[in-house]
Design an enzyme around this catalytic site. Sequence first.
Site, mmCIF file in Angstrom:
data_model
loop_
_atom_site.group_PDB
_atom_site.id
_atom_site.type_symbol
_atom_site.label_atom_id
_atom_site.label_comp_id
_atom_site.label_asym_id
_atom_site.label_seq_id
_atom_site.Cartn_x
_atom_site.Cartn_y
_atom_site.Cartn_z
ATOM 1 N N CYS A 67 -4.859 13.095 13.435
ATOM 2 C CA CYS A 67 -5.062 11.720 13.001
ATOM 3 C C CYS A 67 -4.927 10.831 14.223
ATOM 4 O O CYS A 67 -4.344 11.231 15.228
ATOM 5 C CB CYS A 67 -4.052 11.452 11.900
ATOM 6 S SG CYS A 67 -3.163 9.950 11.951
ATOM 7 N N LYS A 119 0.846 -1.209 0.000
ATOM 8 C CA LYS A 119 0.000 0.000 0.000
ATOM 9 C C LYS A 119 0.876 1.252 0.000
ATOM 10 O O LYS A 119 0.669 2.166 -0.797
ATOM 11 C CB LYS A 119 -0.899 0.006 1.258
ATOM 12 C CG LYS A 119 -1.513 1.366 1.559
ATOM 13 C CD LYS A 119 -2.376 1.341 2.798
ATOM 14 C CE LYS A 119 -1.657 1.612 4.104
ATOM 15 N NZ LYS A 119 -1.369 3.028 4.418
ATOM 16 N N ASN A 120 1.855 1.277 0.899
ATOM 17 C CA ASN A 120 2.621 2.519 1.076
ATOM 18 C C ASN A 120 3.636 2.763 -0.038
ATOM 19 O O ASN A 120 4.181 3.868 -0.139
ATOM 20 C CB ASN A 120 3.303 2.530 2.453
ATOM 21 C CG ASN A 120 2.286 2.738 3.566
ATOM 22 O OD1 ASN A 120 1.133 3.068 3.292
ATOM 23 N ND2 ASN A 120 2.693 2.524 4.806
ATOM 24 N N ASP A 147 4.733 0.540 12.072
ATOM 25 C CA ASP A 147 3.506 -0.046 11.526
ATOM 26 C C ASP A 147 3.291 -1.499 11.957
ATOM 27 O O ASP A 147 2.268 -2.092 11.624
ATOM 28 C CB ASP A 147 3.517 0.035 9.990
ATOM 29 C CG ASP A 147 3.370 1.463 9.479
ATOM 30 O OD1 ASP A 147 2.963 2.333 10.275
ATOM 31 O OD2 ASP A 147 3.677 1.709 8.301
ATOM 32 N N ARG A 173 0.952 14.715 13.264
ATOM 33 C CA ARG A 173 1.693 14.369 12.043
ATOM 34 C C ARG A 173 1.892 15.606 11.164
ATOM 35 O O ARG A 173 1.152 15.840 10.225
ATOM 36 C CB ARG A 173 0.955 13.275 11.278
ATOM 37 C CG ARG A 173 0.881 11.980 12.055
ATOM 38 C CD ARG A 173 0.160 10.905 11.308
ATOM 39 N NE ARG A 173 0.937 10.371 10.199
ATOM 40 C CZ ARG A 173 0.464 9.453 9.357
ATOM 41 N NH1 ARG A 173 -0.753 8.996 9.485
ATOM 42 N NH2 ARG A 173 1.224 9.007 8.370
ATOM 43 N N ARG A 199 -8.644 -0.111 4.913
ATOM 44 C CA ARG A 199 -7.749 0.874 4.295
ATOM 45 C C ARG A 199 -6.419 0.241 3.894
ATOM 46 O O ARG A 199 -5.753 0.731 2.986
ATOM 47 C CB ARG A 199 -7.442 2.010 5.283
ATOM 48 C CG ARG A 199 -8.606 2.948 5.515
ATOM 49 C CD ARG A 199 -8.145 4.127 6.347
ATOM 50 N NE ARG A 199 -6.817 4.510 5.930
ATOM 51 C CZ ARG A 199 -5.807 4.822 6.742
ATOM 52 N NH1 ARG A 199 -5.990 4.831 8.042
ATOM 53 N NH2 ARG A 199 -4.631 5.156 6.271
HETATM 54 N N1 EPU Z 1 7.559 14.325 10.861
HETATM 55 C C1 EPU Z 1 7.934 15.607 11.181
HETATM 56 N N2 EPU Z 1 7.808 16.573 10.227
HETATM 57 C C2 EPU Z 1 7.344 16.309 8.982
HETATM 58 C C3 EPU Z 1 6.969 14.979 8.658
HETATM 59 C C4 EPU Z 1 7.086 14.007 9.626
HETATM 60 O O1 EPU Z 1 8.351 15.883 12.296
HETATM 61 O O2 EPU Z 1 7.258 17.210 8.157
HETATM 62 C C5 EPU Z 1 7.660 13.264 11.874
HETATM 63 C C6 EPU Z 1 6.347 12.561 12.167
HETATM 64 O O3 EPU Z 1 5.553 13.275 13.086
HETATM 65 C C7 EPU Z 1 6.813 11.229 12.690
HETATM 66 C C8 EPU Z 1 8.079 10.960 11.852
HETATM 67 O O4 EPU Z 1 8.485 12.239 11.364
HETATM 68 O O5 EPU Z 1 7.187 11.352 14.026
HETATM 69 C C9 EPU Z 1 7.879 10.020 10.689
HETATM 70 O O6 EPU Z 1 6.753 10.410 9.911
HETATM 71 P P1 EPU Z 1 6.711 10.215 8.351
HETATM 72 O O7 EPU Z 1 6.604 11.542 7.686
HETATM 73 O O8 EPU Z 1 7.825 9.317 7.927
HETATM 74 O O9 EPU Z 1 5.317 9.462 8.149
HETATM 75 P P2 EPU Z 1 4.473 9.484 6.810
HETATM 76 O O10 EPU Z 1 5.389 9.573 5.656
HETATM 77 O O11 EPU Z 1 3.384 10.455 6.922
HETATM 78 C C10 EPU Z 1 4.524 6.896 6.355
HETATM 79 C C11 EPU Z 1 3.521 5.791 6.256
HETATM 80 C C12 EPU Z 1 2.985 5.457 7.631
HETATM 81 C C13 EPU Z 1 4.157 5.071 8.532
HETATM 82 C C14 EPU Z 1 5.189 6.193 8.565
HETATM 83 C C15 EPU Z 1 6.435 5.855 9.346
HETATM 84 C C16 EPU Z 1 2.555 6.053 4.055
HETATM 85 C C17 EPU Z 1 1.363 6.373 3.235
HETATM 86 N N3 EPU Z 1 2.429 6.193 5.382
HETATM 87 O O12 EPU Z 1 3.816 8.040 6.870
HETATM 88 O O13 EPU Z 1 2.132 4.332 7.459
HETATM 89 O O14 EPU Z 1 3.702 4.793 9.834
HETATM 90 O O15 EPU Z 1 5.594 6.519 7.210
HETATM 91 O O16 EPU Z 1 7.041 4.709 8.847
HETATM 92 O O17 EPU Z 1 3.575 5.675 3.530
HETATM 93 C C18 EPU Z 1 0.305 2.924 7.912
HETATM 94 O O18 EPU Z 1 0.511 2.361 6.830
HETATM 95 O O19 EPU Z 1 -0.484 2.472 8.780
HETATM 96 C C19 EPU Z 1 0.982 4.190 8.204
HETATM 97 C C20 EPU Z 1 0.557 5.032 9.127
#
Ligand code: EPU
Length: 422
Positions: A117, A22-23, A309, A122, A401
């Site tokens: 969320c 998915k991701n 995850d 996030r 999802r």
């Molecule tokens: N963060 C910041 N600033 C930013 C962005 C992120 O501080 O601008 C922090 C977040 O708050 C968190 C950490 O960095 O503490 C990591 O967040 P990240 O941005 O990597 O998360 P994401 O890219 O929004 C993806 C996956 C998530 C998964 C996370 C971490 C997708 C669609 N989502 O989210 O997947 O938990 O990486 O590995 O790829 C799931 O599939 O259930 C899911 C939530």
Amino acid sequence: MDRFVINGNKRLKGTIRVNGSKNASLPILAASLLTEGESTIKGVPDLSDTQHLCYLLERLGMQVTREEKGDIKLRVEDEMNCHAEYDLVRKMRASVCVMGPLLARRGRAQVSLPGGCNIGYRPIGLHLQGLEALGADVELIGGDIHLKAKKLRGAEVFLGGPFGSTVLGTANVLMAACLAEGTTVIECAACEPEVTDLADYLNKCGARITGQGTPRITIEGVTQLRGCEHEIVPDRIEAGTFIIASAITNGDVKIENCRLDHLLALVDRLRAIGVNVERTADGMVQVSSARRLEPVTITTQPYPGFPTDLQAQAMSLLCLADGNSVVTEKIFPDRFVHVAELNRMGARLRKEGPTVIVEGVKHLVGAPVMASDLRASAALVLAGLVAKGTTTVSRVYHIDRGYDRIEQRLNALGADIRRVPE
Ligand code: EPU
């Protein structure tokens, strides 16, 4: 809204196949906004999240056709609309990954700022910082982020935040940099296999990316990308969930299409717990476990560390270990909504800040529980599989999802899960 009624205490046995990730699918589908001509993305799982993104891409002027076996064909038809509206982003945060491609290809993007969320705070500040470094003007107006740039230029971009790198932030900057003039270096890039898969897709489209899978990714900008054919990498989180399903039911399950090299942190912890995870001669992964589960310490970390995850699912397993385990969340410190629900099933969990102390119990007992986010719901289903009696998991739209028809696939292994309209 459906719920699952699970008759527990069943041992899983047989073979289960893992779907495409998915991701990885979400940013790769979004990346096709950058291309001319048609892309065929194979093995995209049929989930509410992928359907949702396809709908958003249609709104943004793409023709999207889902064919048999999960293949999706995409082609840009009209580049006028650059607005990902609140109603769409609210339903799925990952909609923000259209930001980089829209900006790079169409010179502007308007994307609603995602709200709160269930897994905690996030932010997307790092995405915006990265796109600004490439030359974008960024403004927040009425809850929408407006980005503009006549021409993006390569730059050095640092994407480290208080919790490490950002997966979708790396994807956004990577996608935008492909069409920027000159060289971009992303330092502290996310190393997750989903980012590598995105870079591999973009390279097939004509991008010039090196270093994917490491914390330093280099992108030489090109003037044009063309569509291509690409097969999505297997979903490591779905695979990990099935591995834990076998372990928690003391089962004997073979898992097909499983990239064990993407799950080494999980395998390390499972071996310490007493679960056997082995590659078989026919290329599958076999999972069986000793009756006695050892308690362990688990700390989530960016890849290749233990994935956030899989934290909730691993916690369900540790509920039944013989002693006290400690689970610490270093990515999303509030990602513990499953704790109270597992306690309703007889678990003994105590949350102390970003850590949960898991006191092992002899068995879990079925109860009505509520799904609150995707992975927490998966953890409750796993607990229901092994609990004595009946567990009812309501609001399973969360699980839909990220897992395609999970109840049917687990039932094929001997589980007893019924989907009932609420
Ligand atoms: N963060 C910041 N600033 C930013 C962005 C992120 O501080 O601008 C922090 C977040 O708050 C968190 C950490 O960095 O503490 C990591 O967040 P990240 O941005 O990597 O998360 P994401 O890219 O929004 C993806 C996956 C998530 C998964 C996370 C971490 C997708 C669609 N989502 O989210 O997947 O938990 O990486 O590995 O790829 C799931 O599939 O259930 C899911 C939530």
